[in-house]
Design an enzyme around this catalytic site. Structure first.
Site, short mmCIF file in Angstrom:
data_model
loop_
_atom_site.label_atom_id
_atom_site.label_comp_id
_atom_site.label_asym_id
_atom_site.label_seq_id
_atom_site.Cartn_x
_atom_site.Cartn_y
_atom_site.Cartn_z
N GLU A 10 -12.64 -8.61 -21.89
CA GLU A 10 -13.78 -8.63 -20.97
C GLU A 10 -13.34 -8.27 -19.54
O GLU A 10 -12.40 -8.86 -19.00
CB GLU A 10 -14.55 -9.95 -20.98
CG GLU A 10 -15.87 -9.89 -20.19
CD GLU A 10 -16.75 -8.70 -20.59
OE1 GLU A 10 -16.59 -7.61 -19.98
OE2 GLU A 10 -17.58 -8.83 -21.50
N ASP B 189 -20.82 -6.57 -23.54
CA ASP B 189 -22.13 -6.60 -22.90
C ASP B 189 -23.07 -5.56 -23.50
O ASP B 189 -24.04 -5.17 -22.88
CB ASP B 189 -21.97 -6.37 -21.39
CG ASP B 189 -21.27 -5.05 -21.10
OD1 ASP B 189 -20.97 -4.29 -22.05
OD2 ASP B 189 -21.02 -4.77 -19.91
O1 AHR Z 1 -13.80 -5.16 -20.96
C1 AHR Z 1 -14.36 -3.90 -21.00
C2 AHR Z 1 -15.85 -3.95 -21.06
O2 AHR Z 1 -16.33 -4.42 -19.85
C3 AHR Z 1 -16.48 -4.90 -22.02
O3 AHR Z 1 -16.45 -4.47 -23.36
C4 AHR Z 1 -17.86 -4.97 -21.50
O4 AHR Z 1 -18.49 -6.17 -21.82
C5 AHR Z 1 -17.71 -4.79 -20.01
O5 AHR Z 1 -18.48 -3.74 -19.56
#
Ligand code: AHR
Length: 518
Positions: free
Chosen positions: A242, A318
Site C-alpha cells: 500500500e 484501492d
Molecule cells: O501500493 C500501490 C498502490 O497504491 C495500491 O495498490 C493502491 O491501493 C494505491 O493506489
C-alpha cells in the site's frame, strides 16, 4: 449450486517428506501429468505447518483430493452459469465442459472458487477509491477463453486481466490481519504485463480504499516504476504493501530484484513481523530464487503491518484498475512458509506441466496452409498479400490462380526460434510475413536477426476456441490480427486503434485449412 469444497488436512508422512527433501525428488520423478498427482500445493503447505486459507485456480485442483468447482462461467446468450470442476480428483480443469457450455456465444468468469474450504471465493470487484468501468462502478469480468493453455497435456484456461478487470473478496475467513504472518504464491503469464497500477494477487483492504501504508500485502507483477523497481527494465515481482510497490528494503531501487518474464512465472511474497521476502522462478522448470529476504522497508508505516485480510486479483488495494496480466493459480497461507515448503510447492508446479497449446494447431513446418478468419463478419476471408501489403481477402474456388497463391503459405521452422514458425509466401519464394511498426508485410528475408525475430510467430490454441492464434516472438503480448481487413500484431486493449478489445479474441483466431494453392 456449488458442491462443498473439501478441506484436506496436514499429513504426518508428508511433513516428514518435506523435511527430508524426499518430497521434491518424488514429485519430480512423478513429473509430467497433474492427473497423476496425489498431492497439490496446498497439501504441501499444510504439511509444512502453513496451511492454505485461500486457494484459487481456473486451471487445476490445488489439493490432491479436491473434486469441487474451480470456477464459474456465465454465457452471454442466456446469462446461464456453469461451474467448471477438475477432470478428476486433484486434476486439471474440465475445459471441454466450458467449451461446450459457451459454444456459439461468449462467456465471462464470474466466480473463482476457494478450494481451501473457507469460502474465500473471488467475484467481480466493487468500486472503492477508484470506480471500475462496469455497471455501478464494478470492475469488468474476464473473458473466459482469452487465456488458453495446457496443463499436463490437458486444455485449460487462465484468467485474462485486461485493464478495467478485477476480482475481490472483502469478507474473508482466516486470512492474515494486522502483523500476522502469511505466505502466497501465484502463477502468472510473465509476458503479459504493463506499467499501470496494479496487477496484484493477495491481501488488501476490506473497504476497497487506500487505508494507509501497511494496510495490504500482495504480490505485484509488472513494470510500473512509480513506487519501486529492480534491475533492468522490468517486469518485476514486487510486494504491494500500500502506497508502495517494494522490490526490497529500499523505497525505490533494489538491485537484487531482477527483471523476470518466464512465459509461466512462479511469483512468491511472504510477510510476518519485521520480516518479508520476494521469491520467483520459472513455473515450467527449475527452482525458485530469493530476490529479497529481510526486514520491513526502511520507510515509515510498514512495521508493524496493518493488514486487513481482503483478497484482490488484478487490481490495486484501492481498486486501481489500470493494470493487465494473466493469472493461472495462486494461494494464500496462514503462517510464514519455510523456503523448503515453497521449494516443494515449486516442484509440484513444474511437475504439473504448464505449456502453451500449439499442439493440434496443424501448423507443421514443411506443410502448406491457408489461414481463414473466424470473426463472424469475415469467415470467407483468408490471410493474403497484395504485393507487400498483407491483408485478408475473399478467396474461393472461382478465384484466380494468383489470388489462390497470394492466400497460401508454406509453414517454415521459425526463422527466429525453432519452437515457433514462419510463413513463406506460396507464390513468392523467399518472402515471409513479418511485422514492422506492428503492421504485417510480405518481405524478402534479409538474413538479419531483426527480420528473423519479426518473421517468427508462436502458434497457440485459438483464443476464441477455434483454430490457432499466432503470438509474435519478439512482442509476446501481441497476436496476428485482422482489423479493417489489414493485418497487424495487436495487443488486446492496447493504445492503437487496431488493439481495440472489441472482437479481439475472434480477430486473432485463424482456422488452419488446406492451401488454396498447393
Ligand atoms: O501500493 C500501490 C498502490 O497504491 C495500491 O495498490 C493502491 O491501493 C494505491 O493506489
Amino acid at each position: 449450486m456449488a458442491r462443498q469444497p473439501r478441506h484436506v488436512r496436514p499429513r504426518p508422512l508428508l511433513q516428514a517428506l518435506i523435511a527430508t527433501g524426499a518430497l521434491v525428488t518424488g514429485l519430480l520423478a512423478a513429473g509430467g501429468t497433474s492427473q497423476a498427482a496425489t498431492q497439490g500445493p496446498c497439501d504441501i503447505y499444510a504439511a509444512g505447518g502453513t496451511p492454505c486459507v485461500a486457494a484459487h485456480s481456473t486451471t487445476r485442483a490445488l489439493y490432491g483430493a479436491y473434486t469441487g468447482p474451480l470456477y464459474q462461467v456465465r454465457r452471454a446468450s442466456d446469462s446461464a452459469t456453469r461451474d467448471i470442476a477438475p477432470l478428476a480428483a486433484g486434476g486439471v480443469a474440465n475445459a471441454a465442459a466450458q467449451d461446450s457450455f459457451c459454444a456459439g456465444t461468449t462467456c465471462l468468469i464470474t466466480v473463482i472458487y476457494d478450494q481451501s474450504g473457507r469460502n474465500n471465493r473471488l467475484t467481480q470487484a466493487p468500486p472503492g477509491g477508484f470506480q471500475g468501468p462496469a455497471a455501478g462502478g464494478y470492475d469488468n469480468l474476464a473473458n473466459a477463453t482469452a487465456a488458453p493453455i495446457s496443463v499436463g497435456g490437458h486444455k485449460a484456461y487462465g484468467v485474462y486481466i485486461a485493464p478495467g478487470t478485477g476480482y475481490r473478496n472483502n469478507n474473508t475467513n482466516g486470512v492474515a490481519t494486522g502483523d500476522q504472518p502469511e505466505g502466497m504464491y501465484a502463477i502468472f503469464d510473465g509476458t503479459h504485463y504493463n506499467g499501470g497500477c496494479c496487477f496484484d494477487y493477495g491481501n488488501a483492504e476490506r473497504n476497497s480504499r487506500d487505508n494507509g501504508n501497511g494496510t495490504m500485502e500482495a504480490i505485484y507483477f509488472g513494470n510500473i516504476k512509480v513506487w519501486g523497481y529492480g534491475a533492468g527494465n522490468g517486469p518485476w515481482i514486487m510486494a504491494d504493501l500500500e502506497n508502495g510497490l517494494f522490490s526490497g528494503v529500499n523505497q525505490h531501487y533494489n538491485a537484487n530484484d531482477p527483471s523476470i518474464s518466464h512465459r509461466f512465472l512462479t511469483a512468491i511474497v511472504k510477510g510476518g513481523p519485521n520480516r518479508w521476502a520476494i521469491r520467483g522462478g520459472n513455473a515450467q522448470s527449475g527452482g525458485v530464487s530469493t530476490f529479497y529476504d529481510g526486514v520491513r522497508p526502511n520507510v515509515a508505516g510498514y512495521n508493524p503491518m496493518k493488514k486487513e485480510g481482503a483478497i484482490i486479483l488484478g487490481i490495486g488495494g484501492d481498486n486501481s484498475v489500470g493494470a493487465r496480466g494473466t493469472f493461472y493459480e495462486g494461494v494464500m497461507t496462514s503462517g510464514y512458509p519455510s523456503d523448503a515448503t515453497e521449494n516443494a510447492v515449486q516442484a509440484n508446479i513444474t511437475a504439473a506441466g504448464y505449456a502453451t497449446s500449439s499442439a493440434g494447431t496443424g501448423l507443421t513446418p514443411g506443410t502448406a496452409v491457408s489461414l481463414r478468419a473466424t470473426t463472424a463478419c469475415c469467415t470467407d476471408r483468408y490471410i493474403h498479400h497484395t504485393g507487400s501489403t498483407v491483408d485478408t481477402a475473399v478467396i474461393g474456388s472461382g478465384s484466380s490462380a494468383t489470388e489462390k497463391g497470394n492466400g497460401s503459405w508454406t509453414v517454415r521452422t521459425g526463422l527466429g526460434s525453432s519452437s515457433c514458425v514462419s510463413f513463406e509466401s506460396k507464390n513468392v519464394a523467399g518472402q515471409y510475413l513479418r511485422h514492422q511498426n506492428y503492421r504485417l508485410y510480405l518481405q524478402a528475408n534479409d538474413g538479419s536477426s531483426l527480420f528473423a525475430q519479426d518473421a517468427t510467430f508462436c502458434p497457440e490454441a485459438g483464443r476464441n476456441g477455434q483454430g490457432a492464434s499466432l503470438r509474435s516472438l519478439n512482442f509476446p503480448d501481441r497476436y496476428v490480427r485482422h482489423y479493417d481487413n489489414i493485418l497487424y500484431i495487436a495487443a488486446n486493449g492496447g493504445s492503437n486503434t487496431f488493439d481495440n478489445a472489441n472482437a479481439y479474441s475472434d480477430d486473432v483466431s485463424w482456422l488452419v485449412s488446406a492451401p488454396w494453392a498447393s
